[in-house]
Scaffold this motif. Sequence first.
Motif, mmCIF file in Angstrom:
data_model
loop_
_atom_site.group_PDB
_atom_site.id
_atom_site.type_symbol
_atom_site.label_atom_id
_atom_site.label_comp_id
_atom_site.label_asym_id
_atom_site.label_seq_id
_atom_site.Cartn_x
_atom_site.Cartn_y
_atom_site.Cartn_z
ATOM 1 N N GLN A 70 0.860 -1.095 -0.003
ATOM 2 C CA GLN A 70 -0.094 -0.032 0.129
ATOM 3 C C GLN A 70 0.959 1.417 -0.135
ATOM 4 N N GLN A 71 0.488 2.064 -0.863
ATOM 5 C CA GLN A 71 1.295 3.276 -1.194
ATOM 6 C C GLN A 71 0.411 4.522 -0.776
ATOM 7 N N GLU A 72 0.708 5.487 0.113
ATOM 8 C CA GLU A 72 -0.115 6.748 0.351
ATOM 9 C C GLU A 72 0.643 8.069 -0.562
ATOM 10 N N THR A 73 -0.549 8.195 -1.489
ATOM 11 C CA THR A 73 0.020 9.402 -2.528
ATOM 12 C C THR A 73 -0.933 10.311 -2.473
ATOM 13 N N ILE A 81 -4.862 9.859 -0.609
ATOM 14 C CA ILE A 81 -5.178 8.324 -1.080
ATOM 15 C C ILE A 81 -4.224 7.221 -0.531
ATOM 16 N N LYS A 82 -4.695 6.287 -0.208
ATOM 17 C CA LYS A 82 -3.855 4.847 -0.271
ATOM 18 C C LYS A 82 -4.236 4.014 -1.285
ATOM 19 N N VAL A 83 -3.369 3.607 -1.913
ATOM 20 C CA VAL A 83 -3.468 2.483 -3.106
ATOM 21 C C VAL A 83 -2.810 1.333 -2.945
ATOM 22 N N ASN A 84 -3.202 0.074 -3.204
ATOM 23 C CA ASN A 84 -2.558 -1.320 -3.142
ATOM 24 C C ASN A 84 -2.702 -1.733 -4.800
ATOM 25 N N ALA A 85 -1.779 -2.293 -5.363
ATOM 26 C CA ALA A 85 -1.873 -2.709 -6.613
ATOM 27 C C ALA A 85 -1.217 -3.800 -6.816
ATOM 28 N N VAL A 86 -1.474 -4.766 -7.974
ATOM 29 C CA VAL A 86 -0.762 -5.981 -8.381
ATOM 30 C C VAL A 86 -0.397 -5.778 -9.716
ATOM 31 N N VAL A 111 10.406 -0.332 -8.802
ATOM 32 C CA VAL A 111 9.869 0.469 -9.936
ATOM 33 C C VAL A 111 8.377 0.601 -9.713
ATOM 34 N N ALA A 112 7.795 -0.352 -9.381
ATOM 35 C CA ALA A 112 6.230 -0.390 -9.574
ATOM 36 C C ALA A 112 5.843 0.729 -8.283
ATOM 37 N N LEU A 113 6.557 0.568 -7.272
ATOM 38 C CA LEU A 113 6.293 1.578 -6.108
ATOM 39 C C LEU A 113 6.332 2.663 -6.570
ATOM 40 N N THR A 114 7.543 3.336 -6.934
ATOM 41 C CA THR A 114 7.676 4.671 -7.331
ATOM 42 C C THR A 114 6.697 5.046 -8.531
ATOM 43 N N THR A 115 6.757 4.299 -9.391
ATOM 44 C CA THR A 115 5.731 4.727 -10.582
ATOM 45 C C THR A 115 4.210 4.799 -10.297
ATOM 46 N N LEU A 116 3.953 3.726 -9.199
ATOM 47 C CA LEU A 116 2.435 4.018 -8.669
ATOM 48 C C LEU A 116 2.358 5.447 -8.145
ATOM 49 N N LYS A 142 4.606 3.163 -18.139
ATOM 50 C CA LYS A 142 5.839 3.639 -17.588
ATOM 51 C C LYS A 142 6.666 2.659 -17.068
ATOM 52 N N ILE A 143 6.146 1.520 -16.137
ATOM 53 C CA ILE A 143 7.134 0.712 -15.397
ATOM 54 C C ILE A 143 7.641 -0.220 -16.664
ATOM 55 N N ASP A 144 7.093 -0.597 -17.687
ATOM 56 C CA ASP A 144 7.570 -1.297 -18.770
ATOM 57 C C ASP A 144 8.534 -0.723 -19.486
ATOM 58 N N ALA A 145 8.535 0.694 -19.534
ATOM 59 C CA ALA A 145 9.492 1.432 -20.119
ATOM 60 C C ALA A 145 10.685 1.317 -19.293
ATOM 61 N N VAL A 146 10.888 1.137 -18.135
ATOM 62 C CA VAL A 146 12.026 1.070 -17.309
ATOM 63 C C VAL A 146 12.518 -0.184 -17.110
ATOM 64 N N THR A 147 11.575 -1.086 -17.206
ATOM 65 C CA THR A 147 12.137 -2.581 -17.088
ATOM 66 C C THR A 147 12.244 -3.381 -18.542
#
Length: 255
Positions: A70-73, A81-86, A111-116, A142-147
Amino acid sequence: MSSVIIVPVALVLLIFVLSGFRIANQYERAVVLRLGRYHSTREPGLYWLIPAIEQQRKVDMRTVTAAVEQQETITKDNVPIKVNAVVWYRIVNPMASVLEVKNIDTAVIQVALTTLRTGIGQHSLDEVLKEQEAVANVIQGKIDAVTEPWGVKVVRVEMKNVEIPQSMQRVMAQEAEALREKRARIIKAQAEFEAAEQLRKASEIIMQNPAGLELRRMQMITEVGAEQNTMTIIMMPSEFVAMAKSIANLGKASS
């Protein structure tokens, strides 16, 4: 004497040859390094490595499902807001995944954490709530471009849960209630307008034939009389009364 030497040597050579055989499963690829330098990527099945000269790193080519904590952004319209992702990803270039990054799984998650966080910050709260798939697709790109230089393909990104502050939830509930009330009033006004339009058309038809108005009046009286009332007051127009008297007088004269 020679046979005594040949047997141990042959045994050593046999052990040397047998120790070099390796097997890769169907979903694996083996990245082979010879004296520390990249040499080749072996396909699934049986293959042979030069013992002590060549080393391997097996790479799993299956899709990996990783939960992003969970990320708070803050959204574009300054709502915390707080967001969980998969994140679903898989390795498409085994050589790059071994040579370009030390720990591929940890790298993708970071990368997913920062991009989210940065991706959510570029969208408003309404977009995050109502267009989650579109927002997730942008984050995926965006994640795909980094990885991509690491030999990793991000297959899919989904926002699992979006939490908003209690105060914002109350505001959104009030807004939803106001919208429902607005729609109800619009529907009621539309119904009244259509009813008035139908009454107008009916009145135009009745004005063309005054007898129809009297028939309608009698029908209403019949409907009122059908109900359980102890007394019914009927108001008759003077023309109707005069007509009834004339009919009665004609009946008396004929008798």
